[in-house]
Motif scaffolding. Structure first.
Motif, mmCIF file in Angstrom:
data_model
loop_
_atom_site.group_PDB
_atom_site.id
_atom_site.type_symbol
_atom_site.label_atom_id
_atom_site.label_comp_id
_atom_site.label_asym_id
_atom_site.label_seq_id
_atom_site.Cartn_x
_atom_site.Cartn_y
_atom_site.Cartn_z
ATOM 1 N N ASP A 2 0.830 -1.194 0.000
ATOM 2 C CA ASP A 2 0.000 0.000 0.000
ATOM 3 C C ASP A 2 0.870 1.252 0.000
ATOM 4 O O ASP A 2 2.058 1.204 0.298
ATOM 5 N N HIS A 28 -6.527 -10.191 11.618
ATOM 6 C CA HIS A 28 -7.047 -10.134 10.245
ATOM 7 C C HIS A 28 -6.286 -11.048 9.295
ATOM 8 O O HIS A 28 -6.457 -10.969 8.080
ATOM 9 N N SER A 52 -6.447 -10.495 1.654
ATOM 10 C CA SER A 52 -7.041 -9.540 0.712
ATOM 11 C C SER A 52 -6.483 -8.142 0.962
ATOM 12 O O SER A 52 -5.907 -7.867 2.026
ATOM 13 N N LYS A 53 -6.696 -7.273 -0.001
ATOM 14 C CA LYS A 53 -6.328 -5.862 0.160
ATOM 15 C C LYS A 53 -7.105 -5.259 1.328
ATOM 16 O O LYS A 53 -6.574 -4.494 2.122
ATOM 17 N N GLU A 54 -8.368 -5.641 1.411
ATOM 18 C CA GLU A 54 -9.242 -5.087 2.446
ATOM 19 C C GLU A 54 -8.771 -5.462 3.852
ATOM 20 O O GLU A 54 -8.885 -4.656 4.782
ATOM 21 N N ALA A 55 -8.236 -6.671 4.000
ATOM 22 C CA ALA A 55 -7.738 -7.095 5.315
ATOM 23 C C ALA A 55 -6.555 -6.232 5.736
ATOM 24 O O ALA A 55 -6.459 -5.816 6.898
ATOM 25 N N GLU A 57 -5.979 -3.168 4.786
ATOM 26 C CA GLU A 57 -6.502 -1.836 5.084
ATOM 27 C C GLU A 57 -7.184 -1.812 6.452
ATOM 28 O O GLU A 57 -7.080 -0.833 7.189
ATOM 29 N N LYS A 58 -7.860 -2.899 6.798
ATOM 30 C CA LYS A 58 -8.544 -2.974 8.093
ATOM 31 C C LYS A 58 -7.540 -2.874 9.241
ATOM 32 O O LYS A 58 -7.819 -2.247 10.257
ATOM 33 N N GLU A 61 -6.665 0.727 9.645
ATOM 34 C CA GLU A 61 -7.837 1.430 10.168
ATOM 35 C C GLU A 61 -7.963 1.234 11.676
ATOM 36 O O GLU A 61 -8.168 2.191 12.423
ATOM 37 N N THR A 67 -5.267 5.311 6.846
ATOM 38 C CA THR A 67 -5.524 4.391 5.750
ATOM 39 C C THR A 67 -4.732 4.788 4.502
ATOM 40 O O THR A 67 -4.316 5.930 4.352
ATOM 41 N N ILE A 71 -3.701 0.626 -2.852
ATOM 42 C CA ILE A 71 -3.248 -0.701 -2.481
ATOM 43 C C ILE A 71 -3.059 -1.483 -3.772
ATOM 44 O O ILE A 71 -3.955 -1.529 -4.626
ATOM 45 N N GLU A 73 -1.756 -5.241 -5.482
ATOM 46 C CA GLU A 73 -1.342 -6.625 -5.295
ATOM 47 C C GLU A 73 -0.061 -6.830 -6.092
ATOM 48 O O GLU A 73 -0.038 -6.578 -7.306
#
Length: 78
Positions: A2, A28, A52-55, A57-58, A61, A67, A71, A73
């Motif tokens: 990221d 996560h 995942s990308k979202e994990a 970012e979480k 956060e 944030t 991001i 891959e």
């Protein structure tokens, strides 16, 4: 990986934020591997492995609220 742009933080503050990421990353399924800071440009790059990308970012956060702007891959070349 990221990318955080226009970061108004010292290297020491980035180090502290990374420590906070490491504290919550396991929740996560993420592992933050390395990070790089370009103080002149105000950019921080974080390399993580996770589901995942979202994990990834979480983790940011929850750890400190800083944030990423992007991001990507990525895969390591040979």
């Amino acid at each position: 990986m990221d990318v955080h742009k226009d970061v108004d933080a010292s290297v020491e503050e980035v180090i502290e934020a990374h420590k906070k990421d490491v504290e919550v990353q396991g929740e996560h399924g993420v592992e933050y591997k390395r990070y790089w800071v370009d103080e002149d440009e105000g950019t921080v790059f974080c390399l993580f492995e996770g589901p995942s990308k979202e994990a990834g970012e979480k983790v940011h956060e929850e750890a400190h609220g800083l944030t990423a702007d992007e991001i990507h891959e990525v895969r390591e070349g040979e």
